[in-house]
Design a protein around this motif. Sequence first.
Motif, PDB file in Angstrom:
ATOM      1  N   ASP A  10      44.585  33.970  23.315  1.00  0.00           N
ATOM      2  CA  ASP A  10      43.564  33.153  24.384  1.00  0.00           C
ATOM      3  C   ASP A  10      44.572  32.537  25.427  1.00  0.00           C
ATOM      4  O   ASP A  10      44.410  32.253  26.577  1.00  0.00           O
ATOM      5  N   GLY A  11      45.633  31.788  24.925  1.00  0.00           N
ATOM      6  CA  GLY A  11      46.584  31.332  25.753  1.00  0.00           C
ATOM      7  C   GLY A  11      47.237  32.045  27.031  1.00  0.00           C
ATOM      8  O   GLY A  11      47.418  31.832  28.053  1.00  0.00           O
ATOM      9  N   ILE A  12      47.759  33.367  26.462  1.00  0.00           N
ATOM     10  CA  ILE A  12      48.197  34.188  27.351  1.00  0.00           C
ATOM     11  C   ILE A  12      47.024  34.810  28.226  1.00  0.00           C
ATOM     12  O   ILE A  12      47.316  34.933  29.461  1.00  0.00           O
ATOM     13  N   TYR A  13      45.821  35.128  27.912  1.00  0.00           N
ATOM     14  CA  TYR A  13      44.827  35.468  28.782  1.00  0.00           C
ATOM     15  C   TYR A  13      44.732  34.432  29.778  1.00  0.00           C
ATOM     16  O   TYR A  13      44.419  34.629  31.041  1.00  0.00           O
ATOM     17  N   LYS A  14      44.307  33.116  29.308  1.00  0.00           N
ATOM     18  CA  LYS A  14      44.003  32.038  30.195  1.00  0.00           C
ATOM     19  C   LYS A  14      45.296  31.980  31.354  1.00  0.00           C
ATOM     20  O   LYS A  14      45.084  31.755  32.470  1.00  0.00           O
ATOM     21  N   GLY A  19      46.648  33.033  37.177  1.00  0.00           N
ATOM     22  CA  GLY A  19      47.601  33.752  37.843  1.00  0.00           C
ATOM     23  C   GLY A  19      46.742  34.780  38.655  1.00  0.00           C
ATOM     24  O   GLY A  19      47.157  34.915  39.984  1.00  0.00           O
ATOM     25  N   ILE A  20      45.727  35.528  38.157  1.00  0.00           N
ATOM     26  CA  ILE A  20      44.867  36.551  39.086  1.00  0.00           C
ATOM     27  C   ILE A  20      44.295  35.695  39.976  1.00  0.00           C
ATOM     28  O   ILE A  20      44.315  36.001  41.241  1.00  0.00           O
ATOM     29  N   GLU A  21      43.675  34.703  39.567  1.00  0.00           N
ATOM     30  CA  GLU A  21      42.974  33.686  40.487  1.00  0.00           C
ATOM     31  C   GLU A  21      43.708  33.284  41.611  1.00  0.00           C
ATOM     32  O   GLU A  21      43.406  33.236  43.006  1.00  0.00           O
ATOM     33  N   ALA A  22      44.901  32.662  41.388  1.00  0.00           N
ATOM     34  CA  ALA A  22      45.824  31.944  42.220  1.00  0.00           C
ATOM     35  C   ALA A  22      46.329  33.164  43.436  1.00  0.00           C
ATOM     36  O   ALA A  22      46.513  32.979  44.436  1.00  0.00           O
ATOM     37  N   THR A  23      46.845  34.288  42.853  1.00  0.00           N
ATOM     38  CA  THR A  23      47.417  35.290  43.572  1.00  0.00           C
ATOM     39  C   THR A  23      46.246  35.851  44.644  1.00  0.00           C
ATOM     40  O   THR A  23      46.631  36.163  45.700  1.00  0.00           O
ATOM     41  N   LYS A  24      44.966  35.816  44.321  1.00  0.00           N
ATOM     42  CA  LYS A  24      44.022  36.403  44.931  1.00  0.00           C
ATOM     43  C   LYS A  24      43.695  35.407  45.960  1.00  0.00           C
ATOM     44  O   LYS A  24      43.372  35.760  47.177  1.00  0.00           O
ATOM     45  N   THR A  48      47.747  43.514  34.321  1.00  0.00           N
ATOM     46  CA  THR A  48      47.804  44.316  33.310  1.00  0.00           C
ATOM     47  C   THR A  48      47.972  43.521  31.801  1.00  0.00           C
ATOM     48  O   THR A  48      47.363  44.047  30.797  1.00  0.00           O
ATOM     49  N   THR A  49      48.739  42.357  32.001  1.00  0.00           N
ATOM     50  CA  THR A  49      48.561  41.370  30.799  1.00  0.00           C
ATOM     51  C   THR A  49      47.038  41.034  30.511  1.00  0.00           C
ATOM     52  O   THR A  49      46.995  41.202  29.306  1.00  0.00           O
ATOM     53  N   ALA A 125      53.686  37.596  24.070  1.00  0.00           N
ATOM     54  CA  ALA A 125      53.866  36.342  24.884  1.00  0.00           C
ATOM     55  C   ALA A 125      55.219  36.449  25.161  1.00  0.00           C
ATOM     56  O   ALA A 125      55.518  35.958  26.239  1.00  0.00           O
ATOM     57  N   GLU A 126      55.951  36.919  24.684  1.00  0.00           N
ATOM     58  CA  GLU A 126      57.536  36.922  24.771  1.00  0.00           C
ATOM     59  C   GLU A 126      57.703  37.687  26.322  1.00  0.00           C
ATOM     60  O   GLU A 126      58.614  37.588  27.164  1.00  0.00           O
ATOM     61  N   ASP A 127      56.984  38.767  26.170  1.00  0.00           N
ATOM     62  CA  ASP A 127      57.087  39.705  27.573  1.00  0.00           C
ATOM     63  C   ASP A 127      56.411  39.051  28.609  1.00  0.00           C
ATOM     64  O   ASP A 127      56.920  39.133  29.781  1.00  0.00           O
ATOM     65  N   PHE A 128      55.463  38.359  28.519  1.00  0.00           N
ATOM     66  CA  PHE A 128      54.868  37.462  29.627  1.00  0.00           C
ATOM     67  C   PHE A 128      55.892  36.708  30.014  1.00  0.00           C
ATOM     68  O   PHE A 128      56.014  36.467  31.187  1.00  0.00           O
TER      69      PHE A 128
END
Length: 143
Positions: A10-14, A19-24, A48-49, A125-128
């Motif tokens: 959930d934390g990674i998703y949030k 990040g999606i919202e900000a970059t858009k 992707t994440t 999470a580590e990859d993120f």
Amino acid sequence: MENENTALLDGIYKASSIGIEATKMIFPKVQDRPLRRQIAQQYFDYQTTSSKVKSLMHYNGKRPKENNKFKKSMLRESIRFNTMMNKTPGHIAELMVGGTAMGIVQVTKNLNNYDGADIKVKKIAEDFLVNEQKNIDKLKKHL
């Protein structure tokens, strides 16, 4: 363990969703081509994440929690305000570094708090985190 997996995912998703919202929101304000490419790449990485996490959660019968509308509204207003007078590549890169750092902090806290999560979930999470640090390093070139 299942609850820790869900909480960490959930934390990674949030973090990836914000990040999606900000970059858009910020992408249309960027004129500098190299910075536009970097922001577009971050958007793709967040997508992707987000998809990977969502799929894993659905496979386990869970649904990720969406960021609330208030948080999205605050993000939108912050970007609007912070780019109203200054749309220089350096300033936009600074905003992106700050937002990316916030994602790193939040996911790192979750990784530390949910130590009992599966290795597979921790790896996401580590990859993120690794990817976000690379993004900061690339954004620094625009400061």
